[in-house]
Design a protein around this motif. Sequence first.
Motif, mmCIF file in Angstrom:
data_model
loop_
_atom_site.group_PDB
_atom_site.id
_atom_site.type_symbol
_atom_site.label_atom_id
_atom_site.label_comp_id
_atom_site.label_asym_id
_atom_site.label_seq_id
_atom_site.Cartn_x
_atom_site.Cartn_y
_atom_site.Cartn_z
ATOM 1 N N ASN A 16 -26.146 22.693 0.996
ATOM 2 C CA ASN A 16 -27.366 23.023 1.743
ATOM 3 C C ASN A 16 -28.476 22.002 1.525
ATOM 4 O OD1 ASN A 16 -27.877 23.641 -0.910
ATOM 5 N ND2 ASN A 16 -28.865 25.612 -0.500
ATOM 6 N N THR A 17 -28.136 20.830 1.033
ATOM 7 C CA THR A 17 -29.133 19.795 0.792
ATOM 8 C C THR A 17 -29.253 18.853 1.983
ATOM 9 O OG1 THR A 17 -27.476 18.374 -0.242
ATOM 10 C CG2 THR A 17 -28.727 19.833 -1.698
ATOM 11 N N VAL A 18 -30.336 18.121 2.019
ATOM 12 C CA VAL A 18 -30.494 17.076 3.037
ATOM 13 C C VAL A 18 -29.427 16.009 2.856
ATOM 14 C CG1 VAL A 18 -32.012 15.227 3.857
ATOM 15 C CG2 VAL A 18 -32.967 17.468 3.322
ATOM 16 N N THR A 19 -29.114 15.679 1.611
ATOM 17 C CA THR A 19 -28.094 14.664 1.334
ATOM 18 C C THR A 19 -26.754 15.040 1.953
ATOM 19 O OG1 THR A 19 -29.163 14.018 -0.746
ATOM 20 C CG2 THR A 19 -26.831 13.472 -0.498
ATOM 21 N N PHE A 20 -26.316 16.271 1.741
ATOM 22 C CA PHE A 20 -25.033 16.727 2.283
ATOM 23 C C PHE A 20 -25.096 16.817 3.807
ATOM 24 C CE2 PHE A 20 -21.524 19.501 3.266
ATOM 25 C CZ PHE A 20 -20.571 19.238 2.287
ATOM 26 N N THR A 21 -26.238 17.227 4.330
ATOM 27 C CA THR A 21 -26.399 17.325 5.784
ATOM 28 C C THR A 21 -26.299 15.948 6.438
ATOM 29 O OG1 THR A 21 -27.810 19.277 5.516
ATOM 30 C CG2 THR A 21 -27.925 18.124 7.624
ATOM 31 N N LEU A 22 -26.992 14.964 5.857
ATOM 32 C CA LEU A 22 -26.904 13.597 6.382
ATOM 33 C C LEU A 22 -25.480 13.058 6.273
ATOM 34 C CD1 LEU A 22 -30.205 12.057 4.955
ATOM 35 C CD2 LEU A 22 -29.703 12.595 7.347
ATOM 36 N N TYR A 23 -24.849 13.318 5.157
ATOM 37 C CA TYR A 23 -23.469 12.859 4.965
ATOM 38 C C TYR A 23 -22.535 13.472 6.008
ATOM 39 C CZ TYR A 23 -18.830 12.439 2.862
ATOM 40 O OH TYR A 23 -17.503 12.186 2.649
ATOM 41 N N SER A 24 -22.732 14.745 6.306
ATOM 42 C CA SER A 24 -21.882 15.412 7.292
ATOM 43 C C SER A 24 -22.052 14.795 8.675
ATOM 44 C CB SER A 24 -22.204 16.911 7.337
ATOM 45 O OG SER A 24 -21.923 17.523 6.094
ATOM 46 N N TRP A 25 -23.286 14.465 9.034
ATOM 47 C CA TRP A 25 -23.521 13.819 10.327
ATOM 48 C C TRP A 25 -22.938 12.406 10.351
ATOM 49 C CZ3 TRP A 25 -24.594 15.932 14.738
ATOM 50 C CH2 TRP A 25 -25.362 17.099 14.817
ATOM 51 N N ILE A 26 -23.248 11.628 9.318
ATOM 52 C CA ILE A 26 -22.870 10.205 9.310
ATOM 53 C C ILE A 26 -21.362 10.028 9.140
ATOM 54 C CG2 ILE A 26 -23.108 8.043 8.025
ATOM 55 C CD1 ILE A 26 -25.970 8.939 7.319
ATOM 56 N N ASN A 27 -20.808 10.729 8.170
ATOM 57 C CA ASN A 27 -19.407 10.495 7.824
ATOM 58 C C ASN A 27 -18.434 11.323 8.680
ATOM 59 O OD1 ASN A 27 -17.632 9.157 5.607
ATOM 60 N ND2 ASN A 27 -16.910 11.271 5.652
ATOM 61 N N ASP A 28 -18.799 12.593 8.913
ATOM 62 C CA ASP A 28 -17.847 13.487 9.575
ATOM 63 C C ASP A 28 -18.006 13.527 11.096
ATOM 64 O OD1 ASP A 28 -16.867 14.159 7.060
ATOM 65 O OD2 ASP A 28 -18.317 15.789 6.819
ATOM 66 N N VAL A 29 -19.242 13.509 11.572
ATOM 67 C CA VAL A 29 -19.469 13.586 13.015
ATOM 68 C C VAL A 29 -19.381 12.196 13.663
ATOM 69 C CG1 VAL A 29 -21.101 14.243 14.820
ATOM 70 C CG2 VAL A 29 -20.870 15.677 12.774
ATOM 71 N N PHE A 30 -20.120 11.232 13.095
ATOM 72 C CA PHE A 30 -20.157 9.898 13.705
ATOM 73 C C PHE A 30 -19.107 8.941 13.133
ATOM 74 C CE2 PHE A 30 -24.616 11.435 14.223
ATOM 75 C CZ PHE A 30 -24.590 11.517 15.599
#
Length: 439
Positions: free
Chosen positions: A273-287
């Motif tokens: 639930n952190t910003v770090t994990f959220t950014l990682y999910s967008w950058i690594n998993d989505v894009f």
Amino acid sequence: MGKKTKDDIESSAKKGKRGKVPFSFLGNQFDTIDTKTVKRHILFLVLASVMAKLLVVFFTISVFHSFIDLFDIGVYFQHAVMPLQGQYPFGAADFQYPILVFVPMMIAIVPALLLQNAMAFVYTFQILMVLCDIVTTLCVYLIGLRLWDERTALYSGLLYATAFSAAYFVITKYDAFPACLLMLAITFTIYGKEFKGYAASVLGLFTKVFPILALPFFVLYNSKETSIRQEVISAAKVFIPISVVLFLPLFLLSPDTLKIYIPIRSELGFYSNTVTFTLYSWINDVFKLSVSIEAISAVMYILMGIGILAILYIAYIFPDKNPKLLIKLILCAIILVIICAKVRSPQYIVWFTPLICILAVDDIKKIVLIYVVQALAYIEFPLMFGAFYTAIQYTEPMLSSGWMLTLMMFTLEYLALFVCVWFVVNPREIYTKIRVVQK
């Protein structure tokens, strides 16, 4: 007896009013405030604070069919019993709290022992946290009296009292106690009680770490009428003896105690639930960009350091005492630490909600944003917890609809928080004032 003059009557009325005004320990700030008004406001705020907790319990259980999380209070109970059994409570991995956590714990254990019922501990602990939150609510009101008029100050207190996500965590966690000390520290400082402000902030360090974030801002704020050197010495006179009493004995007994006061907890991993994990999910998993979560976290901590230094510089460069600016800078420091860390608990909303409510009460748009942030935080926990995410992962398969819903939820929550903080802090106004000062 002779007839009283108009001056005698006015003098007598003033003395009577002054003698009965609450919070007189803060000085003569309340001479011009009607006693009945203040007492009526206090009653409203206390009732609103208590009623909000009851409504949160009702809606959580009966309307949303969710749960009142008692896990943490269960941990407190287990460790409150340990000293009574001759055991050392600070060695456990699930108990990372400073020494003053035992103040409410040992108070709450008394009825549990007398009644031989663990639920007596739970209810007593919850009552203690509600009392701490009432103090926080009154601090919001008192600070509001310094920034706004009486009615607006009342609204700021009511705004905080009805912040329902924060209210949920008041009755389920321990954060109301350190938040109370932080708000007392800010209140004392704004009312010119510098020593008490330093003391409350340092004591806050020994409940949870975050209240100490305010200490350097208090030093810079108070130095506007003295000097930084003098205020550093004054703060040290408070910090050193309290630390010797509350930290040194435990450290000598177990050096690992130092880890409690280090906010970067590497052993816990990255929370989902952190910003770090959220950014990682967008950058690594989505894009599908190959960037490690460790690299993102490193950047976040660098941004935290730069941000804290920038905020301290703003506090330093301003020539005058500005209570509203002080609150804004402390708010920004706390928010920075929360969003840049790789570990976050939902109850951290208790840390900054009082500050936002003080600053937002003058504008309906800001008030709406506060309730949006509260609603999203409440959806995160308790409504989504377990079903859509746990502490370290999303529960649904990657890129599934449930996974994307969880990611969008956290993204929206952080965007709403950013927008809310932007409006209440108004950085453009601060920047304009800095340019004027530097000319």
